[in-house]
Structure formats: C-alpha cells, structure tokens
Write a protein that holds these residues in place. Structure first.
Motif, PDB file in Angstrom:
ATOM      1  N   ALA A  49      33.235  29.798  47.813  1.00 33.93           N
ATOM      2  CA  ALA A  49      33.840  28.641  47.153  1.00 33.93           C
ATOM      3  C   ALA A  49      33.573  28.680  45.648  1.00 33.93           C
ATOM      4  O   ALA A  49      34.447  28.335  44.838  1.00 33.93           O
ATOM      5  CB  ALA A  49      33.297  27.353  47.762  1.00 33.93           C
ATOM      6  N   SER A  50      32.390  29.122  45.265  1.00 34.66           N
ATOM      7  CA  SER A  50      32.060  29.235  43.842  1.00 34.66           C
ATOM      8  C   SER A  50      32.928  30.297  43.166  1.00 34.66           C
ATOM      9  O   SER A  50      33.382  30.128  42.027  1.00 34.66           O
ATOM     10  CB  SER A  50      30.578  29.585  43.664  1.00 34.66           C
ATOM     11  OG  SER A  50      29.756  28.530  44.104  1.00 34.66           O
ATOM     12  N   VAL A  51      33.145  31.405  43.878  1.00 32.30           N
ATOM     13  CA  VAL A  51      34.015  32.458  43.347  1.00 32.30           C
ATOM     14  C   VAL A  51      35.431  31.916  43.140  1.00 32.30           C
ATOM     15  O   VAL A  51      36.057  32.148  42.093  1.00 32.30           O
ATOM     16  CB  VAL A  51      34.032  33.668  44.295  1.00 32.30           C
ATOM     17  CG1 VAL A  51      35.086  34.683  43.844  1.00 32.30           C
ATOM     18  CG2 VAL A  51      32.661  34.337  44.342  1.00 32.30           C
ATOM     19  N   THR A  52      35.937  31.184  44.138  1.00 35.69           N
ATOM     20  CA  THR A  52      37.275  30.605  44.027  1.00 35.69           C
ATOM     21  C   THR A  52      37.378  29.686  42.824  1.00 35.69           C
ATOM     22  O   THR A  52      38.346  29.737  42.054  1.00 35.69           O
ATOM     23  CB  THR A  52      37.621  29.817  45.304  1.00 35.69           C
ATOM     24  OG1 THR A  52      37.576  30.692  46.434  1.00 35.69           O
ATOM     25  CG2 THR A  52      39.008  29.195  45.204  1.00 35.69           C
ATOM     26  N   ALA A  53      36.374  28.838  42.653  1.00 34.08           N
ATOM     27  CA  ALA A  53      36.387  27.886  41.540  1.00 34.08           C
ATOM     28  C   ALA A  53      36.383  28.603  40.194  1.00 34.08           C
ATOM     29  O   ALA A  53      37.103  28.216  39.261  1.00 34.08           O
ATOM     30  CB  ALA A  53      35.188  26.953  41.649  1.00 34.08           C
ATOM     31  N   THR A  56      39.771  30.266  39.564  1.00 37.45           N
ATOM     32  CA  THR A  56      40.758  29.245  39.229  1.00 37.45           C
ATOM     33  C   THR A  56      40.567  28.772  37.792  1.00 37.45           C
ATOM     34  O   THR A  56      41.543  28.564  37.050  1.00 37.45           O
ATOM     35  CB  THR A  56      40.644  28.058  40.198  1.00 37.45           C
ATOM     36  OG1 THR A  56      40.852  28.518  41.538  1.00 37.45           O
ATOM     37  CG2 THR A  56      41.672  26.984  39.877  1.00 37.45           C
ATOM     38  N   ARG A  57      39.303  28.597  37.388  1.00 43.23           N
ATOM     39  CA  ARG A  57      39.025  28.191  36.010  1.00 43.23           C
ATOM     40  C   ARG A  57      39.551  29.228  35.030  1.00 43.23           C
ATOM     41  O   ARG A  57      40.169  28.899  34.015  1.00 43.23           O
ATOM     42  CB  ARG A  57      37.513  28.007  35.818  1.00 43.23           C
ATOM     43  CG  ARG A  57      37.133  27.497  34.428  1.00 43.23           C
ATOM     44  CD  ARG A  57      35.649  27.605  34.182  1.00 43.23           C
ATOM     45  NE  ARG A  57      35.201  28.985  34.086  1.00 43.23           N
ATOM     46  CZ  ARG A  57      35.389  29.760  33.018  1.00 43.23           C
ATOM     47  NH1 ARG A  57      36.040  29.288  31.963  1.00 43.23           N
ATOM     48  NH2 ARG A  57      34.957  31.009  33.007  1.00 43.23           N
ATOM     49  N   ARG A  58      39.323  30.492  35.344  1.00 44.80           N
ATOM     50  CA  ARG A  58      39.792  31.558  34.454  1.00 44.80           C
ATOM     51  C   ARG A  58      41.320  31.627  34.426  1.00 44.80           C
ATOM     52  O   ARG A  58      41.913  31.909  33.383  1.00 44.80           O
ATOM     53  CB  ARG A  58      39.214  32.898  34.888  1.00 44.80           C
ATOM     54  CG  ARG A  58      37.707  32.996  34.699  1.00 44.80           C
ATOM     55  CD  ARG A  58      37.228  34.420  34.894  1.00 44.80           C
ATOM     56  NE  ARG A  58      35.793  34.538  34.713  1.00 44.80           N
ATOM     57  CZ  ARG A  58      35.169  35.670  34.470  1.00 44.80           C
ATOM     58  NH1 ARG A  58      35.860  36.791  34.361  1.00 44.80           N
ATOM     59  NH2 ARG A  58      33.861  35.709  34.325  1.00 44.80           N
ATOM     60  N   ALA A  59      41.951  31.368  35.572  1.00 45.49           N
ATOM     61  CA  ALA A  59      43.420  31.358  35.617  1.00 45.49           C
ATOM     62  C   ALA A  59      43.972  30.254  34.732  1.00 45.49           C
ATOM     63  O   ALA A  59      44.935  30.456  33.975  1.00 45.49           O
ATOM     64  CB  ALA A  59      43.892  31.177  37.053  1.00 45.49           C
ATOM     65  N   ASP A  60      43.359  29.066  34.816  1.00 44.51           N
ATOM     66  CA  ASP A  60      43.810  27.948  33.977  1.00 44.51           C
ATOM     67  C   ASP A  60      43.623  28.280  32.495  1.00 44.51           C
ATOM     68  O   ASP A  60      44.480  27.963  31.666  1.00 44.51           O
ATOM     69  CB  ASP A  60      43.021  26.679  34.328  1.00 44.51           C
ATOM     70  CG  ASP A  60      43.362  26.154  35.718  1.00 44.51           C
ATOM     71  OD1 ASP A  60      44.408  26.544  36.249  1.00 44.51           O
ATOM     72  OD2 ASP A  60      42.568  25.362  36.254  1.00 44.51           O
ATOM     73  N   GLU A  77      44.217  36.168  43.211  1.00 43.76           N
ATOM     74  CA  GLU A  77      42.881  36.545  43.670  1.00 43.76           C
ATOM     75  C   GLU A  77      42.113  35.321  44.163  1.00 43.76           C
ATOM     76  O   GLU A  77      41.394  35.381  45.170  1.00 43.76           O
ATOM     77  CB  GLU A  77      42.098  37.229  42.547  1.00 43.76           C
ATOM     78  CG  GLU A  77      40.745  37.751  43.018  1.00 43.76           C
ATOM     79  CD  GLU A  77      39.946  38.433  41.927  1.00 43.76           C
ATOM     80  OE1 GLU A  77      38.739  38.673  42.148  1.00 43.76           O
ATOM     81  OE2 GLU A  77      40.508  38.720  40.856  1.00 43.76           O
ATOM     82  N   ALA A  78      42.269  34.191  43.485  1.00 43.63           N
ATOM     83  CA  ALA A  78      41.598  32.964  43.917  1.00 43.63           C
ATOM     84  C   ALA A  78      42.067  32.545  45.305  1.00 43.63           C
ATOM     85  O   ALA A  78      41.259  32.084  46.134  1.00 43.63           O
ATOM     86  CB  ALA A  78      41.856  31.838  42.913  1.00 43.63           C
ATOM     87  N   MET A  79      43.354  32.718  45.583  1.00 46.99           N
ATOM     88  CA  MET A  79      43.876  32.373  46.905  1.00 46.99           C
ATOM     89  C   MET A  79      43.272  33.265  47.974  1.00 46.99           C
ATOM     90  O   MET A  79      43.009  32.827  49.099  1.00 46.99           O
ATOM     91  CB  MET A  79      45.403  32.473  46.913  1.00 46.99           C
ATOM     92  CG  MET A  79      46.079  31.415  46.065  1.00 46.99           C
ATOM     93  SD  MET A  79      47.882  31.452  46.223  1.00 46.99           S
ATOM     94  CE  MET A  79      48.075  30.878  47.909  1.00 46.99           C
ATOM     95  N   MET A  80      43.034  34.537  47.630  1.00 45.64           N
ATOM     96  CA  MET A  80      42.391  35.439  48.591  1.00 45.64           C
ATOM     97  C   MET A  80      40.953  34.999  48.859  1.00 45.64           C
ATOM     98  O   MET A  80      40.485  35.015  49.999  1.00 45.64           O
ATOM     99  CB  MET A  80      42.419  36.869  48.047  1.00 45.64           C
ATOM    100  CG  MET A  80      43.814  37.446  47.916  1.00 45.64           C
ATOM    101  SD  MET A  80      43.845  38.985  46.965  1.00 45.64           S
ATOM    102  CE  MET A  80      42.934  40.054  48.046  1.00 45.64           C
ATOM    103  N   ALA A  81      40.253  34.563  47.809  1.00 46.33           N
ATOM    104  CA  ALA A  81      38.854  34.170  47.969  1.00 46.33           C
ATOM    105  C   ALA A  81      38.711  32.918  48.826  1.00 46.33           C
ATOM    106  O   ALA A  81      37.685  32.731  49.499  1.00 46.33           O
ATOM    107  CB  ALA A  81      38.218  33.942  46.601  1.00 46.33           C
ATOM    108  N   GLU A  82      39.714  32.035  48.790  1.00 52.13           N
ATOM    109  CA  GLU A  82      39.619  30.803  49.559  1.00 52.13           C
ATOM    110  C   GLU A  82      40.333  30.892  50.915  1.00 52.13           C
ATOM    111  O   GLU A  82      40.519  29.878  51.590  1.00 52.13           O
ATOM    112  CB  GLU A  82      40.181  29.629  48.759  1.00 52.13           C
ATOM    113  CG  GLU A  82      41.677  29.672  48.519  1.00 52.13           C
ATOM    114  CD  GLU A  82      42.187  28.445  47.773  1.00 52.13           C
ATOM    115  OE1 GLU A  82      41.404  27.466  47.635  1.00 52.13           O
ATOM    116  OE2 GLU A  82      43.351  28.456  47.340  1.00 52.13           O
TER     117      GLU A  82
END
Length: 550
Positions: A49-53, A56-60, A77-82
């Motif tokens: 969950a931390s990786v996803t967050a 996502t922050r970097r994507a934004d 990549e965030a979608m894969m992590a979650e």
C-alpha cells in the motif's frame, strides 16, 4: 580512447562523470527464529500500500510538471501494486511462514514469471514488477529506497535498466545522459528519454563495469559511449549541445528540406493534454488509452468528449486518429478475449471487430460526432491491417459513419508487400515501425536480447518502407511514418529520401527532426536513403548516413 557500443534511442550528445543506480535491496539470508504470520502478512500488505501511494504521488507530480508519458507509466505501475490478487498472494506467502520481505519477493517472482511467459505488453511490465518488489522489500527491511543517485552535479546515469518510477523523476539539469545494459528501442527508458530530450544508449555491454566518477561522452544518435575523454572535450560537447538546444527552442514552422520539399511533422499523443504548441497536427492519436485498465468500454458520450477535446485543440489542423488498438500486448478485460497460444499473432487491432463489431461501430460514430463540430481535419486509420479486403471493409465502415478520410496502418509485412493494392482501397497509409520491425524479424520487441534486430535502421525494414512510399507516389496518396523511427533525426532524413510524406513522433522530438531536414536538400536525402538501403547491417546503414564526409 575506449568506446562502448549500444543502440542509440534518443539523439544528442553529452558528457560527464558516471554514476550508477543503487542496487536492489538484498534479502536477509537467515530467518527469524519465530514469526507471527498474521503480523508479517499485515506488514507485507501495508508495504505494498505504501508503494502504491508513493507511485501515485509521483504520477501526480509528473502530470503537474507536464510529463504526460511519465505520469501514464507511473499510474499503470501503481495499479499493478494495488492489484488485490497480488496483495492476496503476498499475504498467503507470509501466512505460510515467510517474513514480510520474503513474502513480497516470492509473490512478485511468481507474477514476474507469468508476465515473461505471456510476452508482449506484459513482458514489458516486468521492470515495473521488479520496481514494486524492490520498493516493498526496502520498506519491510527499513532500507533506503533504491533509485537514482544525487551527487550534486550533472552526471551520466548508468543502470542495468531503469524502473519507470526512476525514469519519471529524471531532472535534465542533473542527468545529462542515460546508458543501460538492458532495454531496447521501445523500452520505457527509450520512450521517456526521448520525451525529456536526454541522450540515451541502451543495450550497451560493459556499461555496468564503468567506475563511478569515470568520465564518458554519450552519443545518443550513434549509440556510442566514449570512455575517459579529456575534460576539455567534455566541456566542448556540453557547449555544443547547449547551443543545439537553443537553436531547437528558437526554431519553428513546418517541416521542409533546405530546398523547400515539405515533410509534415506531426505529434503522437494519447489525449489533449499531451499536445504542445508549434505542431502541424497529430499523426497518431492513440485512442486505446480511453479503454485501458477498465472493466467496461467507454461510453459513446465519454468518447465524444475525449475526441472533441483533441479536435478543438487543433483548429484547422490535421488529426489522424487510430481506432482501438488492443489485444495481445494490450489486453482489455471487457473484451473477454479467450487465451491464445501466441497473442501477438492473434485477435488484436482491427481483428477485434470480427468478434465485437459493436466496439468499432460505436467508436466511429463517436469520432464522427466529435468531428462534426470541429474545424480540425479528421482522418481515421485502422491498426493491424493485413489484406486489401480488410482495408476495404474498414473504409466502408468509416464512410457509413460519416468519416470521409480513412486509412490503414502498415504493421504487418503482408500489408507492405501489397501496399499498392491497399492504396486502391484507402486514402492514406501510416507505417508503424515498431510492430513492422517485430513481425519482419520475428522478434518480440520486449525481449532485450533481440533489440539489435529491432533497430529501425535495419535495411530490410527500410526496404519495406521504401515499397510503401513508392506505392504512395504511384497512387498519388500520402504515406507517413508514426513509429519511433520517425523521432530519429538521422533516420528522418533517410525516410524523407525514401519518399515518406509525413513523420509523426513524440512532440519533444519534433524540433530536432525539423532541424535535421532543414540541413539537407531533397537530393541529399535521396542519396543518403540509397546508401542506407545498400548497407548490409543496421550499424553500417547508420554509419553511411551519420559519418561526416571528410
């Protein structure tokens, strides 16, 4: 002076000291005496969950900085992590007695093997899985996050390959060039390096043997890395590159050779916000971004809105829209496609309409509705066309929807070989060099070991392009190139000499291609094209065109 050779994937030259990406975190070799399996399972899932967050922050942040391509890659990549299935696999591994770090490593290893076996688009995402694994393990072990070094001054970044999350945060003021031992012409590293305007060489054997701090000069056009040049030469390269960048920023206008032969320079985009000023139009509007990573197809109204946004941003200019290009390396859940023994040779691109004609029909109607209220000149083309009969059926569907200009992409050798017959049915052709290379050389473009076969300077590929251009000239119809080959300034000169009428690329690549064309007459382009066609290898073709005449 020693020289390493690789594949140049982003033009430009830069020099500086080498610094390598930090290695991935290593797992402890000893296992704790006693583990609370539920605690470890919760720790592992929390790490994901931390990786996803963070992704996502970097994507934004990338999106806010105008790095559209980087943002899209990071969100994927965030979608894969979650992914819930990944979280379940990690938790189960922990409940089976593994520590949180080992559970993440084991679960990602299984996913990695499955992606590699699937090939195509999924094989390309192995680097994403490795990055998720490394970040998750680092969190569990309390180790520094792996990533790009920060020496405090400009440097050349060297790595085995770069994770999308690392590439997306590159700062051009710090990282002056990229060199990787793995990767290929269509890898994330290559695509993002071009979008950022950073010189890059991939598949460069021996790069990881370079010591941190060693001086090198990277030539992204020739695919070379010169080792231990003098400090004066590095400074001269930097000054020359700065002057080149200034020329590119101050230039503008349509694409043409020095004697006035026009070659339209278009942008490849996925949505309206990918556009920049000073483009003649769009040569590839990738509509599949509307469809990816969702369980149902975008509605008619949703499609009309997305297409309208692009058409409205380009009043009076051409927009070439590619209909849904999915299947194989871009699977879409809502299509519910059956497993295929070789998806790259299966039901993909235009072939999806064989099973789901409603998907193409809805898209064409939405495009026509959006075009009705726009002043942009809207052209539509189908991906993965193999035969004139397929082309004729697609053109008929476009005409029925009210779209007057319909074309076909040339991505299959059969289409190139029958380009003349295709042009009897369609209004134009657009060559997708990435897939055309893959099918011509029977080489999966995501397999790094085959990257040399996918070099767009391969004479066999150039021969197929020449056939299409010749057929276009005979028919009096345009033939463009919208694959990554169009973004190479040296190759753009060759393509022009072959008779290609338009080149479409990442918006950031347009100024360098414009400058290259302006430095040659049409006769120059034709002479260099003949030399490239006559070469026996991609490397010799590149040398024949790029080596200065003395």
């Amino acid at each position: 002076m020693a020289e390493l050779k690789g594949i140049g994937v982003s033009p430009g030259a830069a020099g500086g000291p080498v610094y390598k990406v930090a290695p991935p975190p290593k797992l402890p070799t000893t296992r704790p005496a006693a583990l609370d399996t539920e605690v470890e399972a919760k720790r592992a899932v929390a790490a994901l969950a931390s990786v996803t967050a963070e992704l996502t922050r970097r994507a934004d942040a990338a999106a806010a900085a105008g790095k559209g391509e980087a943002a899209e890659i990071l969100r994927a990549e965030a979608m894969m992590a979650e992914d819930p299935e990944l979280a379940d696999a990690v938790a189960q591994a922990a409940r089976d007695g593994m520590s949180a770090a080992h559970a993440i490593d084991a679960a990602l290893a299984v996913h990695r093997a499955a992606f590699e076996e699937a090939g195509g688009y999924l094989a390309e995402r192995v680097a994403d899985l490795d990055d998720i694994r490394n970040r998750g393990v680092a969190i569990c072990l309390g180790l520094p996050m792996p990533g790009i070094p920060s020496p405090g001054h400009p440097f050349v970044l060297v790595a085995r390959d770069l994770a999308p999350a690392d590439t997306a945060q590159l700062n051009r003021d710090e990282v002056v060039a990229l060199v990787t031992e793995d990767g290929g012409p269509t890898s994330h590293t290559a695509i993002l390096a071009r979008s950022l305007g950073i010189a890059a060489v991939v598949r460069c054997a021996g790069a990881l043997d370079l010591a941190d701090g060693a001086l090198v000069i990277v030539d992204g056009g020739r695919g070379s890395v010169r080792v231990d040049p003098g400090a004066a030469e590095v400074e001269a390269i930097a000054e020359a590159e700065a002057a080149r960048q200034e020329r590119l920023r101050s230039g503008g206008g349509p694409g043409r050779t020095s004697d006035g032969h026009q070659v339209a320079l278009y942008a490849n985009i996925g949505r309206a916000k990918d556009l920049i000023d000073d483009v003649e139009g769009v040569g590839l509007f990738r509509t599949e971004l509307l469809y990816l990573d969702r369980s149902d197809a975008p509605s008619y109204d949703e499609q009309v809105a997305a297409y309208t946004a692009v058409f409205a941003a380009l009043p009076g200019r051409k927009v070439v829209l590619r209909t849904l290009d999915a299947g194989a390396d871009k699977p879409l859940p809502f299509l519910q496609q059956a497993d295929e023994p070789n998806p790259a040779l299966g039901v993909r691109g235009l072939r999806i309409s064989w099973r789901r004609p409603d998907v193409l029909e809805t898209q064409l109607k939405a495009v026509a509705e959006a075009a009705r209220s726009a002043s942009a000149e809207v052209w539509v083309m189908a991906p993965m066309v193999a035969t004139p009969q397929e082309a004729a059926t697609f053109v008929a569907a476009c005409r029925a929807a009210g779209l007057p200009t319909a074309g076909a992409m040339v991505e299959i050798p059969a289409a190139a070989l029958r380009a003349g017959a295709l042009l009897e049915e369609v209004d134009f052709l657009s060559i997708g060099t990435n897939d055309l290379s893959q099918y011509t050389f029977a080489s999966d473009r995501q397999v790094g070991e085959l990257a040399e076969l996918l070099d767009p300077w391969q004479p066999a590929l150039l021969s197929l392009i020449a056939m299409c251009a010749s057929a276009g000239k005979a028919a009096g119809k345009p033939v463009g190139v919208c694959g990554e080959a169009a973004a190479d300034p040296g190759l753009a000169v060759v393509l022009t000499g072959l008779g290609i009428t338009s080149l479409s690329m990442s918006p950031r690549s347009i100024p360098a291609v414009r400058e290259a064309l302006a430095g040659h007459t049409l006769e120059d382009c034709q002479r260099l094209a003949a030399a490239a066609l006559a070469a026996e290898t991609a490397e010799l073709a590149r040398q024949a065109v790029l080596t200065p005449v003395t």
